[in-house]
Scaffold this motif. Structure first.
Motif, PDB file in Angstrom:
ATOM      1  N   GLU A 146       0.841  -1.205   0.000  1.00 20.59           N
ATOM      2  CA  GLU A 146       0.000   0.000   0.000  1.00 20.59           C
ATOM      3  C   GLU A 146       0.871   1.249   0.000  1.00 20.59           C
ATOM      4  OE1 GLU A 146      -4.176   1.459   1.964  1.00 20.59           O
ATOM      5  OE2 GLU A 146      -2.988  -0.071   3.005  1.00 20.59           O
ATOM      6  N   GLU A 151      -1.954   0.360  -3.149  1.00 22.70           N
ATOM      7  CA  GLU A 151      -2.944  -0.720  -3.134  1.00 22.70           C
ATOM      8  C   GLU A 151      -2.395  -1.887  -2.326  1.00 22.70           C
ATOM      9  OE1 GLU A 151      -5.298  -3.598  -6.347  1.00 22.70           O
ATOM     10  OE2 GLU A 151      -3.989  -1.972  -7.034  1.00 22.70           O
ATOM     11  N   LYS A 153      -2.148  -5.046  -2.338  1.00 20.47           N
ATOM     12  CA  LYS A 153      -2.248  -6.260  -3.147  1.00 20.47           C
ATOM     13  C   LYS A 153      -1.073  -7.190  -2.848  1.00 20.47           C
ATOM     14  CE  LYS A 153      -0.073  -3.739  -6.967  1.00 20.47           C
ATOM     15  NZ  LYS A 153      -0.299  -3.217  -8.331  1.00 20.47           N
TER      16      LYS A 153
END
Length: 333
Positions: A146, A151, A153
């Motif tokens: 992040e 993000e 992910k």
């Protein structure tokens, strides 16, 4: 009549010179339109000033090369720009950029990120690197992603394997951002020129395939063939049945070899028990594997087996594949 035209021409040139000077002053004091907070740039030895300017445009530091070239010429800095691996941090003005490029990378730390290694390997290697500020050790993988990408992910596959140079006392965050940005740039460019009709819906699926290709072979000329086999299997709805995905899914249980029981033990990454691609990449793929995944060989092969000499034998039928397996096993034993 001639005298009037001459005087008018001089007046126009004078006003143009004043406008050009004002424009250059404004350009020099404004922050450059960098596309991200930190941008990595590798200038090869012998690069021309125009080549450097074009690299800066491609990397997202400049919008166009001509203003930069004008300032370089105005300041007489052309012969002093040096090759090296740079980390450019926003906000940055053009004179500051030129100053950075004049100092080269002679007193920097070196990090070698190897193709086929995992994100876990990268994180451990960077955590043990002396001379930099370790700001991310308290972060989980999701929190780190992040911070780096905006993000939360999965991090696997998203960092480009390359040789990086980093200034002493720079932060590890900077290194992660540079490797991430490099991978996203290469992947995006490769996706735009991909072969038509591939069974990938997104660049991320191509990245997953590239990571499998990377783990299956270290022989560059074989990578498109390996990718071709897996693409054929995806198109036919066959399971990929690739050992590196099983090994990745085993995690710390892997001790150097896999058994039939391992092949039959279901995990999210076991392509013997599950169809399609695994949920994430299984390694950090290099550019050759990315290109192979997006430009696979046009082949009818559906199988391959290691020949014991660092290469593979490719076959299109199960019968021929079993023959190749027996031939290799006979040689091996």
């Amino acid at each position: 009549m001639f005298k009037k035209s001459f005087k008018y021409g001089l007046a126009v040139l004078g006003s143009c010179g004043l406008a050009l000077t004002l424009w250059l002053v404004i350009y020099m004091i404004r922050p450059l339109p960098m596309v991200s907070e930190t941008i990595g740039l590798q200038i090869p030895a012998g690069a021309s000033v125009r080549g450097i300017a074009d690299q800066l445009v491609s990397a997202g530091v400049l919008k166009e090369p001509y203003s930069f070239l004008a300032v370089v010429k105005l300041t007489g800095s052309g012969s002093r720009l040096q090759a090296g691996d740079y980390a450019l941090n926003a906000p940055l003005q053009v004179l500051g950029l030129i100053d950075v490029l004049k100092h080269g990378t002679f007193d920097q730390l070196k990090l070698q990120l190897t193709e086929g290694k995992t994100f876990s390997d990268f994180r451990q290697k960077l955590a043990q690197m002396p001379g930099i500020r370790h700001e991310t050790q308290h972060l989980s993988d999701s929190e780190l992603m992040e911070l780096v990408s905006g993000e939360a992910k999965p991090p696997e596959g998203w960092f480009f394997p390359d040789t990086y140079f980093i200034d002493k006392q720079s932060s590890d965050t900077e290194m992660y951002k540079r490797a991430y940005q490099k991978m996203t740039q290469y992947l995006s460019a490769a996706w735009e020129t991909r072969q038509s009709g591939l069974p990938y819906k997104t660049p991320y699926e191509a990245l997953i395939m590239a990571s499998i290709v990377e783990k299956e072979t270290g022989v560059e000329v074989e990578r498109p063939q390996i990718a071709g086999v897996f693409v054929n299997r995806l198109r036919l709805g066959m399971r990929l049945q690739t050992d590196p995905t099983v090994i990745y899914g085993m995690g710390s249980r892997y001790r150097g070899n896999i058994t039939r029981r391992d092949l039959l033990t279901d995990t999210a990454f076991n392509t013997y028990t599950r169809s399609g691609l695994p949920p994430t990449p299984i390694a950090l793929p290099g550019l050759a594997s990315i290109q192979a995944a997006l430009h696979p060989a046009n082949t009818k092969a559906l199988y391959f087996v290691a020949n014991g000499q660092g290469r593979h034998v490719f076959t299109s039928t199960l019968q021929d594949h079993n023959k190749a397996v027996r031939a290799y096993q006979l040689k091996k034993h």
